[in-house]
Scaffold this active site. Structure first.
Site, PDB file in Angstrom:
ATOM      1  N   CYS A   1       0.877  -1.185   0.000  1.00 19.99           N
ATOM      2  CA  CYS A   1       0.000   0.000   0.000  1.00 19.99           C
ATOM      3  C   CYS A   1       0.904   1.222   0.000  1.00 19.99           C
ATOM      4  O   CYS A   1       2.091   1.123   0.286  1.00 19.99           O
ATOM      5  CB  CYS A   1      -0.918   0.023   1.217  1.00 19.99           C
ATOM      6  SG  CYS A   1      -2.250   1.264   1.075  1.00 19.99           S
TER       7      CYS A   1
ATOM      8  N   CYS B   1       0.038   4.136   1.747  1.00 24.72           N
ATOM      9  CA  CYS B   1      -0.297   5.094   2.813  1.00 24.72           C
ATOM     10  C   CYS B   1       0.850   5.340   3.797  1.00 24.72           C
ATOM     11  O   CYS B   1       0.952   6.419   4.368  1.00 24.72           O
ATOM     12  CB  CYS B   1      -1.576   4.703   3.538  1.00 24.72           C
ATOM     13  SG  CYS B   1      -1.484   3.132   4.406  1.00 24.72           S
TER      14      CYS B   1
ATOM     15  N   LYS C   1     -12.109  -5.030   2.230  1.00 21.81           N
ATOM     16  CA  LYS C   1     -11.549  -4.210   3.303  1.00 21.81           C
ATOM     17  C   LYS C   1     -12.490  -3.039   3.533  1.00 21.81           C
ATOM     18  O   LYS C   1     -12.748  -2.239   2.622  1.00 21.81           O
ATOM     19  CB  LYS C   1     -10.162  -3.718   2.914  1.00 21.81           C
ATOM     20  CG  LYS C   1      -9.546  -2.788   3.955  1.00 21.81           C
ATOM     21  CD  LYS C   1      -8.128  -2.421   3.598  1.00 21.81           C
ATOM     22  CE  LYS C   1      -7.537  -1.474   4.633  1.00 21.81           C
ATOM     23  NZ  LYS C   1      -6.152  -1.135   4.322  1.00 21.81           N
TER      24      LYS C   1
ATOM     25  N   ARG D   1      -2.679   3.130  12.620  1.00 21.41           N
ATOM     26  CA  ARG D   1      -2.169   4.327  11.956  1.00 21.41           C
ATOM     27  C   ARG D   1      -1.135   5.035  12.810  1.00 21.41           C
ATOM     28  O   ARG D   1      -0.260   5.724  12.286  1.00 21.41           O
ATOM     29  CB  ARG D   1      -3.335   5.238  11.552  1.00 21.41           C
ATOM     30  CG  ARG D   1      -4.146   4.553  10.455  1.00 21.41           C
ATOM     31  CD  ARG D   1      -5.320   5.354   9.960  1.00 21.41           C
ATOM     32  NE  ARG D   1      -6.118   4.541   9.043  1.00 21.41           N
ATOM     33  CZ  ARG D   1      -7.332   4.850   8.628  1.00 21.41           C
ATOM     34  NH1 ARG D   1      -7.909   5.973   9.042  1.00 21.41           N
ATOM     35  NH2 ARG D   1      -7.979   4.055   7.798  1.00 21.41           N
TER      36      ARG D   1
ATOM     37  N   ARG E   1     -10.794   7.481   4.048  1.00 19.37           N
ATOM     38  CA  ARG E   1     -10.570   6.461   3.023  1.00 19.37           C
ATOM     39  C   ARG E   1     -11.878   5.918   2.428  1.00 19.37           C
ATOM     40  O   ARG E   1     -11.932   4.833   1.879  1.00 19.37           O
ATOM     41  CB  ARG E   1      -9.766   5.289   3.628  1.00 19.37           C
ATOM     42  CG  ARG E   1      -8.479   5.687   4.343  1.00 19.37           C
ATOM     43  CD  ARG E   1      -7.392   4.649   4.141  1.00 19.37           C
ATOM     44  NE  ARG E   1      -6.290   4.697   5.094  1.00 19.37           N
ATOM     45  CZ  ARG E   1      -5.312   5.598   5.112  1.00 19.37           C
ATOM     46  NH1 ARG E   1      -5.304   6.599   4.248  1.00 19.37           N
ATOM     47  NH2 ARG E   1      -4.340   5.512   6.005  1.00 19.37           N
TER      48      ARG E   1
ATOM     49  N   GLU F   1     -16.447  -7.957  -4.708  1.00 18.99           N
ATOM     50  CA  GLU F   1     -15.014  -7.621  -4.610  1.00 18.99           C
ATOM     51  C   GLU F   1     -14.161  -8.888  -4.603  1.00 18.99           C
ATOM     52  O   GLU F   1     -13.112  -8.951  -5.246  1.00 18.99           O
ATOM     53  CB  GLU F   1     -14.740  -6.818  -3.328  1.00 18.99           C
ATOM     54  CG  GLU F   1     -15.115  -5.341  -3.411  1.00 18.99           C
ATOM     55  CD  GLU F   1     -14.072  -4.536  -4.176  1.00 18.99           C
ATOM     56  OE1 GLU F   1     -13.113  -5.121  -4.712  1.00 18.99           O
ATOM     57  OE2 GLU F   1     -14.219  -3.298  -4.254  1.00 18.99           O
TER      58      GLU F   1
ATOM     59  N   LYS G   1     -11.564  -7.835   6.204  1.00 15.23           N
ATOM     60  CA  LYS G   1     -10.933  -7.005   7.235  1.00 15.23           C
ATOM     61  C   LYS G   1     -11.826  -5.825   7.569  1.00 15.23           C
ATOM     62  O   LYS G   1     -12.320  -5.185   6.635  1.00 15.23           O
ATOM     63  CB  LYS G   1      -9.593  -6.517   6.692  1.00 15.23           C
ATOM     64  CG  LYS G   1      -8.876  -5.529   7.557  1.00 15.23           C
ATOM     65  CD  LYS G   1      -7.685  -4.992   6.838  1.00 15.23           C
ATOM     66  CE  LYS G   1      -7.057  -3.927   7.704  1.00 15.23           C
ATOM     67  NZ  LYS G   1      -5.982  -3.252   7.039  1.00 15.23           N
TER      68      LYS G   1
ATOM     69  N   TYR H   1      -2.352  -9.495  16.050  1.00 15.73           N
ATOM     70  CA  TYR H   1      -1.258  -9.049  16.908  1.00 15.73           C
ATOM     71  C   TYR H   1      -1.112  -9.969  18.114  1.00 15.73           C
ATOM     72  O   TYR H   1      -0.151  -9.855  18.869  1.00 15.73           O
ATOM     73  CB  TYR H   1      -1.496  -7.584  17.335  1.00 15.73           C
ATOM     74  CG  TYR H   1      -1.629  -6.695  16.115  1.00 15.73           C
ATOM     75  CD1 TYR H   1      -0.510  -6.300  15.395  1.00 15.73           C
ATOM     76  CD2 TYR H   1      -2.892  -6.333  15.625  1.00 15.73           C
ATOM     77  CE1 TYR H   1      -0.629  -5.548  14.238  1.00 15.73           C
ATOM     78  CE2 TYR H   1      -3.025  -5.582  14.470  1.00 15.73           C
ATOM     79  CZ  TYR H   1      -1.885  -5.197  13.783  1.00 15.73           C
ATOM     80  OH  TYR H   1      -2.009  -4.464  12.632  1.00 15.73           O
TER      81      TYR H   1
HETATM   82  C1  PBG Z   1      -2.751  -0.023   4.890  1.00 21.34           C
HETATM   83  C2  PBG Z   1      -3.299  -0.883   5.961  1.00 21.34           C
HETATM   84  C3  PBG Z   1      -4.085  -0.534   7.071  1.00 21.34           C
HETATM   85  C4  PBG Z   1      -4.213  -1.687   7.833  1.00 21.34           C
HETATM   86  C5  PBG Z   1      -3.554  -2.711   7.159  1.00 21.34           C
HETATM   87  N1  PBG Z   1      -3.010  -2.196   5.997  1.00 21.34           N
HETATM   88  C6  PBG Z   1      -4.612   0.778   7.527  1.00 21.34           C
HETATM   89  C7  PBG Z   1      -5.582   1.537   6.763  1.00 21.34           C
HETATM   90  O1  PBG Z   1      -6.185   1.081   5.793  1.00 21.34           O
HETATM   91  O2  PBG Z   1      -5.740   2.689   7.149  1.00 21.34           O
HETATM   92  C8  PBG Z   1      -4.916  -1.790   9.160  1.00 21.34           C
HETATM   93  C9  PBG Z   1      -4.450  -2.863  10.067  1.00 21.34           C
HETATM   94  C10 PBG Z   1      -4.879  -2.725  11.472  1.00 21.34           C
HETATM   95  O3  PBG Z   1      -5.664  -1.832  11.858  1.00 21.34           O
HETATM   96  O4  PBG Z   1      -4.409  -3.543  12.272  1.00 21.34           O
HETATM   97  N2  PBG Z   1      -3.643   0.480   3.983  1.00 21.34           N
END
Ligand code: PBG
Length: 338
Positions: A135, A137, A210, A220, A232, A248, A263, A328
């Site tokens: 990604c 970001c 997602k 974040r 987002r 999707e 997710k 985690y």
């Molecule tokens: C990157 C990404 C995110 C997460 C995984 N990959 C954050 C987002 O979309 O803002 C979130 C993972 C988590 O909250 O544990 N795009």
């Protein structure tokens, strides 16, 4: 010897029930419960997410995620070895680069933290699977998942950046690349880029469904990826939708995804169940940062029994249909199961 009847409570009388089915028979003892258990968890179900930072000897705990650390490459190697010793099959890497720019070019820098960590783990912890999050970001100065043109995240130019990033992960030795951006067409473009460069053996785990979730907050902080403005919603899914999730997933499978992901996990167990039932493909669920942080916070206040709440949560995600759980808690849960 007193008869069995005389052991009964003297004040309680009861009719003779004629019960042919007594479900409690199968719950009488731990061994009986284990015998008929429908859902089993194993350390092999878990993937361990890790945050790689520049430097050496870095091990910084994330404030909102007790037990989760930002780690430099040397520390990541130790963490991956420990994860393997706990019985885990793989790690999922996120990177925090030295410098960010508007197009996220550090995402495909071969010397950036993730690429360096992939090489180091592959060299020093043989046999563990290395999965990389793809990604932009974490790499863009504005914290958005793509390139911004005319105030919008421009889909197709972003997909090109994502393909470059996935390619650099594959070149470093990643076994699986995991695009988490939710741009349209990225799975197909990444598949094509990998195949053209001789990486047809590298698998794709797509974050297929997602959702635009409040539960990503602590991540974040961990990944330093909060958008500087806006949100987002233009690419991540509306939490209200499930039919769209199936579309999707279907698209990503058509484009070449090997594993699909839902997710977050807990608020979307129905989505996991539908995806697994309808497609029958390897299905992952991401037990995300906010879900982890809530359990940690309640446990720290003495409000819940953390090991039990952890196992109950992970069991529910597995019961819903997830083959793979990204969490985690991976090492903690693996140790409970050992
Ligand atoms: C990157 C990404 C995110 C997460 C995984 N990959 C954050 C987002 O979309 O803002 C979130 C993972 C988590 O909250 O544990 N795009």
């Amino acid at each position: 010897m007193p008869s069995k009847a005389s052991n009964a409570h003297p004040h309680v009388t009861h009719a003779q029930l004629d019960l042919r089915r007594r479900p409690r028979r199968l719950r009488r003892s731990a061994v009986m419960r284990a015998l008929v258990r429908e859902t089993r968890l194993s350390p092999e179900n878990f993937l361990h997410p890790l945050f790689v930072v520049p430097g050496e000897g870095q091990r910084r705990e994330v404030g909102s995620m007790p037990g989760v650390f930002q780690l430099s490459v040397d520390e990541i190697v130790r963490e991956a070895a420990a994860a393997k010793a706990d019985g885990l099959l793989g790690v999922l890497l996120f990177g925090l680069p030295d410098a960010k720019d508007p197009v996220g070019s550090a995402a495909y820098d071969p010397e950036a933290p993730v690429q360096s960590a992939v090489r180091a783990i592959k060299r020093e912890v043989p046999g563990i699977l290395v999965v990389t999050d793809v990604c932009l970001c974490e790499y863009t100065s504005h914290g958005h998942c793509g390139i911004i043109i005319d105030d919008e995240i421009a889909n197709d130019p972003t997909v090109e950046q994502l393909a470059r990033s996935a390619l650099s992960h594959a070149a470093a030795g990643a076994d699986i690349v995991a695009p988490s951006d939710m741009m349209d067409g990225r799975v197909g473009r990444i598949r094509e880029a990998l195949d053209n460069a001789g990486f047809s053996q590298v698998a794709i785990m797509s974050y297929a469904a997602k959702y635009c979730s409040a539960f990503y907050g602590p991540f974040r902080e961990a990944a330093d990826s909060t958008p500087a403005f806006g949100d987002r919603r233009s690419h991540q899914m509306d939490p209200a939708n499930v039919e769209e999730a199936l579309r999707e997933v279907e698209l990503d499978l058509d484009e070449g995804a090997d594993i699909v992901m839902v997710k977050p996990a807990l608020a979307y167990l129905d989505v996991i169940a539908r995806v697994k039932a309808e497609f029958g493909v390897p299905t992952a669920a991401y037990h995300v940062s906010g879900e982890y942080a809530m359990l940690k916070a309640a446990a720290r206040n003495g409000w819940i029994d953390e090991p039990r709440a952890m196992m109950e949560t992970l069991t529910s995600i597995r019961r819903a249909g997830a083959d793979i759980i990204i969490t985690y808690y991976a090492r903690e849960a693996a140790r409970v199961l050992a």
